[in-house]
Design a protein around this motif. Structure first.
Motif, short mmCIF file in Angstrom:
data_model
loop_
_atom_site.label_atom_id
_atom_site.label_comp_id
_atom_site.label_asym_id
_atom_site.label_seq_id
_atom_site.Cartn_x
_atom_site.Cartn_y
_atom_site.Cartn_z
N ARG A 44 0.83 -1.20 0.00
CA ARG A 44 0.00 0.00 0.00
C ARG A 44 0.86 1.25 0.00
N SER A 45 0.47 2.23 -0.80
CA SER A 45 1.19 3.49 -0.89
C SER A 45 0.73 4.46 0.19
N VAL A 46 1.68 5.29 0.66
CA VAL A 46 1.37 6.38 1.57
C VAL A 46 1.29 7.64 0.72
N THR A 47 0.13 8.31 0.78
CA THR A 47 -0.10 9.50 -0.03
C THR A 47 -0.37 10.71 0.86
N ALA A 53 7.57 12.53 5.92
CA ALA A 53 8.52 12.88 4.86
C ALA A 53 9.95 12.78 5.36
N THR A 54 10.20 13.25 6.56
CA THR A 54 11.54 13.17 7.15
C THR A 54 11.99 11.72 7.27
N LEU A 55 11.05 10.83 7.56
CA LEU A 55 11.35 9.41 7.69
C LEU A 55 11.37 8.68 6.34
N GLY A 56 11.08 9.41 5.26
CA GLY A 56 11.07 8.80 3.92
C GLY A 56 9.91 7.86 3.70
N GLU A 76 13.48 19.41 5.46
CA GLU A 76 13.63 18.08 4.86
C GLU A 76 14.89 17.99 4.04
N ARG A 77 15.30 16.78 3.81
CA ARG A 77 16.38 16.50 2.88
C ARG A 77 15.82 16.58 1.47
N TYR A 89 2.82 13.51 -7.70
CA TYR A 89 4.23 13.13 -7.84
C TYR A 89 4.51 11.86 -7.05
N ARG A 90 5.29 10.99 -7.64
CA ARG A 90 5.76 9.79 -6.94
C ARG A 90 7.18 10.05 -6.47
N THR A 91 7.49 9.59 -5.28
CA THR A 91 8.84 9.69 -4.76
C THR A 91 9.74 8.77 -5.57
N ALA A 92 10.81 9.33 -6.12
CA ALA A 92 11.76 8.53 -6.90
C ALA A 92 12.68 7.81 -5.92
N ARG A 93 12.53 6.52 -5.84
CA ARG A 93 13.32 5.71 -4.91
C ARG A 93 14.51 5.11 -5.63
#
Length: 190
Positions: free
Chosen positions: A2-5, A134-137, A162-163, A184-188
């Motif tokens: 599951r995604s976190v949005t 967000a800080t925890l990624g 944030e980073r 936007y999707r976080t680029a991992r």
């Protein structure tokens, strides 16, 4: 998995509320409200801080107590009320409806929810809670709804400490009210 949005209204200068705490500038028109309702259909559980929880309590009784609600608002309430909610608060001792107080840290709650069987996104709301995630990624998708207004200060949509996070644009949509919804999707890193 599951995604976190993280989806919230924001001013063009990046605030979810203005310096006076107000957000009357973010009232959705009919099209934007329908879009938000469709987005809510994709949510399996909603995580929120105390302030957002208290703001959203209106919907717990709106269908019974507010005769001015039109069909779209009644539909929103019908989707929102049964939705499981997890509230992160150090001051509340009880919550109402289909909400529960978080029993662990934000990272622990998200890990537990991702491991459970279930459909739908893990939505996160409230700037403070989202900043921690967000800080925890932990945020997989950012979904700001940018309103054509500059409020000059207040609570920012994005935490300022944030980073760097690289993002991939998935979708844009512009409404007649000139609100721009971005996804936007976080680029991992692989």
């Amino acid at each position: 998995m599951r995604s976190v949005t993280y989806s919230m209204n924001a001013s063009l200068d990046g605030f979810i509320v203005g310096p006076d705490g107000g957000f009357d500038w973010s009232g959705p028109d009919e099209d934007l409200f329908r879009f938000a309702t469709d987005e809510l259909r994709q949510v399996g559980v909603h995580l929120m801080g105390r302030r957002l929880y208290e703001t959203m309590l209106y919907w717990e009784t709106a269908a019974e107590l507010d005769p001015s609600l039109d069909d779209s608002k009644l539909e929103w309430a019908a989707l929102w009320n049964p939705l499981p909610k997890v509230v992160f608060s150090t001051t509340l001792s009880t919550v109402q409806g289909h909400a529960r107080l978080a029993s662990g840290s934000l990272a622990e709650e998200i890990e537990r929810l991702r491991a459970e069987p279930g459909e739908g996104d893990i939505a996160i709301g409230g700037a403070t809670l989202a900043a921690e995630a967000a800080t925890l990624g932990l945020i997989d998708e950012y979904r700001p709804r940018i309103h054509p207004v500059l409020v000059g200060g207040g609570i920012p949509y994005f935490a300022r400490n944030e980073r760097q996070v690289d993002l991939e644009l998935l979708e844009t949509r512009t409404f007649p009210s000139n609100v721009h919804c971005l996804r936007y999707r976080t680029a991992r890193q692989a």
